[in-house]
Design a protein around this motif. Sequence first.
Motif, PDB file in Angstrom:
ATOM      1  N   ASN A 142       0.800  -1.216   0.000  1.00  0.00           N
ATOM      2  CA  ASN A 142       0.000   0.000   0.000  1.00  0.00           C
ATOM      3  C   ASN A 142       0.836   1.270   0.000  1.00  0.00           C
ATOM      4  OD1 ASN A 142      -2.450   1.757   0.786  1.00  0.00           O
ATOM      5  ND2 ASN A 142      -1.092   1.999   2.554  1.00  0.00           N
ATOM      6  N   ALA A 143       2.100   1.202   0.401  1.00  0.00           N
ATOM      7  CA  ALA A 143       2.921   2.412   0.538  1.00  0.00           C
ATOM      8  C   ALA A 143       2.967   3.187  -0.776  1.00  0.00           C
ATOM      9  CB  ALA A 143       4.337   2.043   0.975  1.00  0.00           C
ATOM     10  N   GLY A 144       2.778   4.501  -0.681  1.00  0.00           N
ATOM     11  CA  GLY A 144       2.803   5.313  -1.889  1.00  0.00           C
ATOM     12  C   GLY A 144       2.959   6.786  -1.591  1.00  0.00           C
ATOM     13  N   VAL A 145       3.520   7.512  -2.553  1.00  0.00           N
ATOM     14  CA  VAL A 145       3.652   8.962  -2.478  1.00  0.00           C
ATOM     15  C   VAL A 145       3.227   9.545  -3.819  1.00  0.00           C
ATOM     16  CG1 VAL A 145       5.482   8.965  -0.731  1.00  0.00           C
ATOM     17  CG2 VAL A 145       6.091   8.829  -3.165  1.00  0.00           C
ATOM     18  N   ALA A 146       3.076  10.868  -3.867  1.00  0.00           N
ATOM     19  CA  ALA A 146       2.631  11.511  -5.105  1.00  0.00           C
ATOM     20  C   ALA A 146       3.219  12.907  -5.208  1.00  0.00           C
ATOM     21  CB  ALA A 146       1.105  11.585  -5.155  1.00  0.00           C
ATOM     22  N   THR A 147       3.310  13.365  -6.437  1.00  0.00           N
ATOM     23  CA  THR A 147       3.664  14.747  -6.723  1.00  0.00           C
ATOM     24  C   THR A 147       2.842  15.182  -7.921  1.00  0.00           C
ATOM     25  OG1 THR A 147       5.503  16.273  -7.122  1.00  0.00           O
ATOM     26  CG2 THR A 147       5.569  14.185  -8.292  1.00  0.00           C
ATOM     27  N   GLY A 148       2.686  16.492  -8.091  1.00  0.00           N
ATOM     28  CA  GLY A 148       1.870  16.992  -9.187  1.00  0.00           C
ATOM     29  C   GLY A 148       2.551  18.121  -9.931  1.00  0.00           C
ATOM     30  N   GLY A 149       1.943  18.505 -11.048  1.00  0.00           N
ATOM     31  CA  GLY A 149       2.472  19.602 -11.843  1.00  0.00           C
ATOM     32  C   GLY A 149       2.994  19.142 -13.181  1.00  0.00           C
ATOM     33  N   PRO A 150       3.307  20.092 -14.066  1.00  0.00           N
ATOM     34  CA  PRO A 150       3.801  19.741 -15.399  1.00  0.00           C
ATOM     35  C   PRO A 150       5.121  18.990 -15.334  1.00  0.00           C
ATOM     36  CG  PRO A 150       3.148  22.053 -15.288  1.00  0.00           C
ATOM     37  CD  PRO A 150       3.164  21.546 -13.886  1.00  0.00           C
ATOM     38  N   VAL A 180       7.597  18.879 -17.447  1.00  0.00           N
ATOM     39  CA  VAL A 180       8.765  19.607 -17.932  1.00  0.00           C
ATOM     40  C   VAL A 180       9.396  20.462 -16.845  1.00  0.00           C
ATOM     41  CG1 VAL A 180       7.476  21.631 -18.782  1.00  0.00           C
ATOM     42  CG2 VAL A 180       9.637  20.971 -19.901  1.00  0.00           C
ATOM     43  N   ASP A 181       8.594  20.898 -15.871  1.00  0.00           N
ATOM     44  CA  ASP A 181       9.105  21.734 -14.781  1.00  0.00           C
ATOM     45  C   ASP A 181       9.210  20.974 -13.470  1.00  0.00           C
ATOM     46  OD1 ASP A 181       9.181  24.078 -16.393  1.00  0.00           O
ATOM     47  OD2 ASP A 181       7.026  24.326 -16.115  1.00  0.00           O
ATOM     48  N   SER A 182       9.051  19.663 -13.507  1.00  0.00           N
ATOM     49  CA  SER A 182       8.999  18.887 -12.269  1.00  0.00           C
ATOM     50  C   SER A 182      10.371  18.780 -11.613  1.00  0.00           C
ATOM     51  CB  SER A 182       8.443  17.491 -12.547  1.00  0.00           C
ATOM     52  OG  SER A 182       9.287  16.768 -13.431  1.00  0.00           O
ATOM     53  N   ASP A 183      10.343  18.553 -10.301  1.00  0.00           N
ATOM     54  CA  ASP A 183      11.557  18.276  -9.541  1.00  0.00           C
ATOM     55  C   ASP A 183      11.983  16.845  -9.864  1.00  0.00           C
ATOM     56  OD1 ASP A 183      13.479  17.609  -7.687  1.00  0.00           O
ATOM     57  OD2 ASP A 183      12.294  18.157  -5.932  1.00  0.00           O
ATOM     58  N   PRO A 184      13.134  16.650 -10.487  1.00  0.00           N
ATOM     59  CA  PRO A 184      13.509  15.282 -10.887  1.00  0.00           C
ATOM     60  C   PRO A 184      13.672  14.335  -9.712  1.00  0.00           C
ATOM     61  CG  PRO A 184      15.337  16.815 -11.226  1.00  0.00           C
ATOM     62  CD  PRO A 184      14.141  17.643 -10.908  1.00  0.00           C
ATOM     63  N   VAL A 185      14.072  14.857  -8.549  1.00  0.00           N
ATOM     64  CA  VAL A 185      14.228  13.992  -7.375  1.00  0.00           C
ATOM     65  C   VAL A 185      12.856  13.513  -6.892  1.00  0.00           C
ATOM     66  CG1 VAL A 185      15.009  13.890  -4.979  1.00  0.00           C
ATOM     67  CG2 VAL A 185      16.398  15.072  -6.697  1.00  0.00           C
ATOM     68  N   ALA A 186      11.903  14.431  -6.794  1.00  0.00           N
ATOM     69  CA  ALA A 186      10.556  14.049  -6.347  1.00  0.00           C
ATOM     70  C   ALA A 186       9.893  13.130  -7.363  1.00  0.00           C
ATOM     71  CB  ALA A 186       9.709  15.301  -6.125  1.00  0.00           C
ATOM     72  N   TRP A 187      10.063  13.420  -8.645  1.00  0.00           N
ATOM     73  CA  TRP A 187       9.456  12.592  -9.692  1.00  0.00           C
ATOM     74  C   TRP A 187       9.996  11.156  -9.604  1.00  0.00           C
ATOM     75  CZ3 TRP A 187       9.618   9.418 -13.845  1.00  0.00           C
ATOM     76  CH2 TRP A 187       8.559   9.452 -14.746  1.00  0.00           C
ATOM     77  N   ARG A 188      11.308  11.038  -9.481  1.00  0.00           N
ATOM     78  CA  ARG A 188      11.918   9.710  -9.372  1.00  0.00           C
ATOM     79  C   ARG A 188      11.471   8.989  -8.103  1.00  0.00           C
ATOM     80  NH1 ARG A 188      16.760   7.069 -11.051  1.00  0.00           N
ATOM     81  NH2 ARG A 188      17.316   8.854 -12.324  1.00  0.00           N
ATOM     82  N   ARG A 189      11.302   9.748  -7.029  1.00  0.00           N
ATOM     83  CA  ARG A 189      10.930   9.124  -5.763  1.00  0.00           C
ATOM     84  C   ARG A 189       9.541   8.499  -5.846  1.00  0.00           C
ATOM     85  NH1 ARG A 189      13.016   6.274  -1.726  1.00  0.00           N
ATOM     86  NH2 ARG A 189      11.784   6.478   0.180  1.00  0.00           N
ATOM     87  N   ASN A 247       6.406   3.855  -5.224  1.00  0.00           N
ATOM     88  CA  ASN A 247       5.172   3.209  -5.667  1.00  0.00           C
ATOM     89  C   ASN A 247       5.428   1.935  -6.465  1.00  0.00           C
ATOM     90  OD1 ASN A 247       4.256   5.583  -4.568  1.00  0.00           O
ATOM     91  ND2 ASN A 247       3.147   6.267  -6.371  1.00  0.00           N
ATOM     92  N   LEU A 248       6.371   1.987  -7.389  1.00  0.00           N
ATOM     93  CA  LEU A 248       6.621   0.828  -8.258  1.00  0.00           C
ATOM     94  C   LEU A 248       7.745  -0.057  -7.726  1.00  0.00           C
ATOM     95  CD1 LEU A 248       6.280  -0.858 -10.774  1.00  0.00           C
ATOM     96  CD2 LEU A 248       7.589   0.854 -12.060  1.00  0.00           C
ATOM     97  N   ILE A 249       8.937   0.515  -7.580  1.00  0.00           N
ATOM     98  CA  ILE A 249      10.058  -0.294  -7.088  1.00  0.00           C
ATOM     99  C   ILE A 249       9.776  -0.808  -5.682  1.00  0.00           C
ATOM    100  CG2 ILE A 249      12.530  -0.360  -6.651  1.00  0.00           C
ATOM    101  CD1 ILE A 249      11.704   0.044  -9.607  1.00  0.00           C
ATOM    102  N   CYS A 304       0.775   8.422 -12.397  1.00  0.00           N
ATOM    103  CA  CYS A 304       0.128   7.549 -13.384  1.00  0.00           C
ATOM    104  C   CYS A 304       1.098   6.474 -13.874  1.00  0.00           C
ATOM    105  CB  CYS A 304      -0.390   8.374 -14.560  1.00  0.00           C
ATOM    106  SG  CYS A 304      -1.821   9.405 -14.169  1.00  0.00           S
ATOM    107  N   ALA A 305       2.334   6.860 -14.139  1.00  0.00           N
ATOM    108  CA  ALA A 305       3.321   5.882 -14.601  1.00  0.00           C
ATOM    109  C   ALA A 305       3.557   4.805 -13.546  1.00  0.00           C
ATOM    110  CB  ALA A 305       4.625   6.583 -14.956  1.00  0.00           C
ATOM    111  N   SER A 306       3.650   5.226 -12.287  1.00  0.00           N
ATOM    112  CA  SER A 306       3.925   4.257 -11.224  1.00  0.00           C
ATOM    113  C   SER A 306       2.753   3.325 -11.002  1.00  0.00           C
ATOM    114  CB  SER A 306       4.279   4.986  -9.920  1.00  0.00           C
ATOM    115  OG  SER A 306       3.155   5.674  -9.381  1.00  0.00           O
ATOM    116  N   LYS A 307       1.530   3.843 -11.043  1.00  0.00           N
ATOM    117  CA  LYS A 307       0.370   2.999 -10.792  1.00  0.00           C
ATOM    118  C   LYS A 307       0.060   2.096 -11.984  1.00  0.00           C
ATOM    119  CE  LYS A 307      -0.441   4.143  -6.567  1.00  0.00           C
ATOM    120  NZ  LYS A 307      -0.270   3.139  -5.481  1.00  0.00           N
TER     121      LYS A 307
END
Length: 294
Positions: free
Chosen positions: A90-98, A100-109, A114-116, A155-158
Amino acid sequence: MSAARSLEGQVVVVTGAARGVGELLARKLSARGATLALVGLEPEELKQVSERLYGESAHWYADVTDHEAMEQVAREVKARFGKVDVVVANAGVATGGPFVDSDPVAWRRVIEVNLIGSAVTGRAFLPVLMESRGYFLQIASLAAMTPAPMMSAYCASKSGVEAFAHSLRAEVGYRGVRVGVGYLSWTDTDMVRGADQDEVMRELRGRLPWPANRTYPLGPAVDRIVAGVERRSTHVYAQWWLRGMQSVRGYLPSLIGTVGAREMKRFASRLDAIPKGLVGAGGAADTQARDRRG
């Protein structure tokens, strides 16, 4: 649909158990006689959850992306309780926004947790689930069925965990392990409330078509998940209408691409103000845990 079975004496592992879906799921499973092993990044919150449960329980501090830590948890849960019957990833986190301007660390996390993290959880606990001929429930989302702008990482992770669970089902079924996927729409959790703190994200969600544009109460959603665990269901739908989405999901990418582009244009001048980090209290806890580890 499989017949419901008693949870009395069943040992259930729940990751992300400090709050939200995980916390309430642990309480409802405990009320039905299950023994709970709680896993998460918030030791004090996990302790409080464990102390409120009805029967026997224990909690473990672990990052679900850490393979060695999760293998250790699996060994300790087996040693403590003698077996593992059910694991809920069940463990999961999320981030939002476009993107192209996303924080690469948060996006990767988001992808990592969620997936790894789900795969690491599965790898750690599958050996003991094979022993008990148990059940692995992967919590996914409406986001696995339909893509959405401003939610590329989630969306990619889920979508990934849904595919992972379907693949896993084919691999371990002959070993007696059942695998299910749980789908939730917007449900009243810290994660959703955290996302709604941003005005643009809140307005965009409000413009979704019914019934995807509302937030659903947590209790009934978790009741449906509990019923799925009792039946060891292949698919668990936390909101009634999600089952129907399966039949139309093939049409959604092109529809969302057209409608989403129109909505993004509408909000273009306000997109720069959207926060770029992980959302909600769970996101803050994840960030703090990583900061402590350096």
